[in-house]
Write an enzyme that holds these catalytic residues in place. Structure first.
Site, PDB file in Angstrom:
ATOM      1  N   THR A  33       0.866  -0.914   0.134  1.00  0.00           N
ATOM      2  CA  THR A  33       0.060  -0.102  -0.303  1.00  0.00           C
ATOM      3  C   THR A  33       1.192   1.065   0.373  1.00  0.00           C
ATOM      4  O   THR A  33       2.003   1.224   0.315  1.00  0.00           O
ATOM      5  CB  THR A  33      -0.812   0.374   0.917  1.00  0.00           C
TER       6      THR A  33
ATOM      7  N   MET B  74       0.200   5.320   4.573  1.00  0.00           N
ATOM      8  CA  MET B  74       0.551   5.355   5.358  1.00  0.00           C
ATOM      9  C   MET B  74      -0.249   5.237   6.722  1.00  0.00           C
ATOM     10  O   MET B  74      -0.018   4.343   8.092  1.00  0.00           O
ATOM     11  CB  MET B  74       1.935   6.891   5.528  1.00  0.00           C
TER      12      MET B  74
ATOM     13  N   ASP C 224      -7.755  -5.351   0.927  1.00  0.00           N
ATOM     14  CA  ASP C 224      -8.099  -3.963  -0.044  1.00  0.00           C
ATOM     15  C   ASP C 224      -9.963  -4.033   0.870  1.00  0.00           C
ATOM     16  O   ASP C 224     -10.130  -4.596   1.534  1.00  0.00           O
ATOM     17  CB  ASP C 224      -8.826  -4.284  -1.508  1.00  0.00           C
TER      18      ASP C 224
ATOM     19  N   ASP D 291     -13.830   6.983   8.044  1.00  0.00           N
ATOM     20  CA  ASP D 291     -13.743   7.361   9.722  1.00  0.00           C
ATOM     21  C   ASP D 291     -14.774   8.756  10.218  1.00  0.00           C
ATOM     22  O   ASP D 291     -15.371   8.232  11.234  1.00  0.00           O
ATOM     23  CB  ASP D 291     -12.479   7.093  10.356  1.00  0.00           C
TER      24      ASP D 291
END
Length: 203
Positions: free
Chosen positions: A9, A12, A73, A160
């Site tokens: 990925t 980070m 994923d 989120d």
């Protein structure tokens, strides 16, 4: 000596989550930033499921660096929108757009939907581990909640801030890193992965 794995990925935020989740198992999660000068494999995420895309990424990174590779994923699936944004979660608002753009598009689609029951959603994560052709494992985890009417919280990333957890009375972005790692879809999938590997990544 810690077991090393490469995480497929460029995000980070994901790297930090994986590092926190696997640190107790004495596993060193490496990111592409630890491999200066190495070519990053380009992976077209054209799979029809989270599992297919995770496997594609893990296989590509294993072939490139010849060390065990982890890839996930993940995405948000909203019941009222028949599973949108799903596998397109990261690019929901279009290529080149950011998390805020994706959130705004989703909230716009749900602006007339007031009933909590109709705003139910879940985060889904598929994690693939590849350590050669003979060792491939994929697991899946989910975390269920409701789409909030507006963003709240400064932690986390992605959706989120609008993913409200009724039992916590907070959004995912209002949880601490430690709290999130106990209940997140990524945590659930990763715990299953460690349990299910036929050849353990922890020696």
């Amino acid at each position: 000596m810690k077991k090393q794995v490469i995480l497929a990925t460029t995000n980070m935020g994901k790297v930090k989550e994986f590092q926190a989740l696997l640190e107790p198992l004495d596993i060193q999660v490496m990111s592409i930033h630890d491999l200066e000068g190495e070519r990053i494999p380009e992976v077209v995420e054209d799979g029809e499921t989270f599992e297919e895309n995770a496997l594609k990424k893990a296989r590509a990174f294993y072939r490139q660096f010849n060390i065990p590779a982890l890839a996930d994923d993940s995405g948000l699936e909203v019941d009222y929108l028949n599973g949108e944004p799903g596998i397109y979660s990261a690019r929901y608002a279009g290529e080149g757009k950011n998390d805020q753009d994706n959130i705004e598009k989703l909230l716009e689609k749900l602006k007339e939907v007031k009933e909590t029951e109709l705003r139910k959603a879940h985060f889904t994560c598929a994690i693939a581990f590849v350590d050669g052709a003979e060792e491939e494992t994929v697991t899946r985890g989910e975390c269920h909640g409701v789409i909030a009417s507006q963003p709240r919280g400064e932690n986390g990333f992605g959706y989120d801030p609008i993913f409200y957890l009724p039992e916590e009375k907070r959004t995912m972005a209002e949880l601490s890193k430690e709290e999130k790692n106990k209940i997140s879809h990524r945590s659930v999938a990763l715990k299953k992965l460690v349990e299910n590997l036929s050849v353990k990544i922890v020696d």
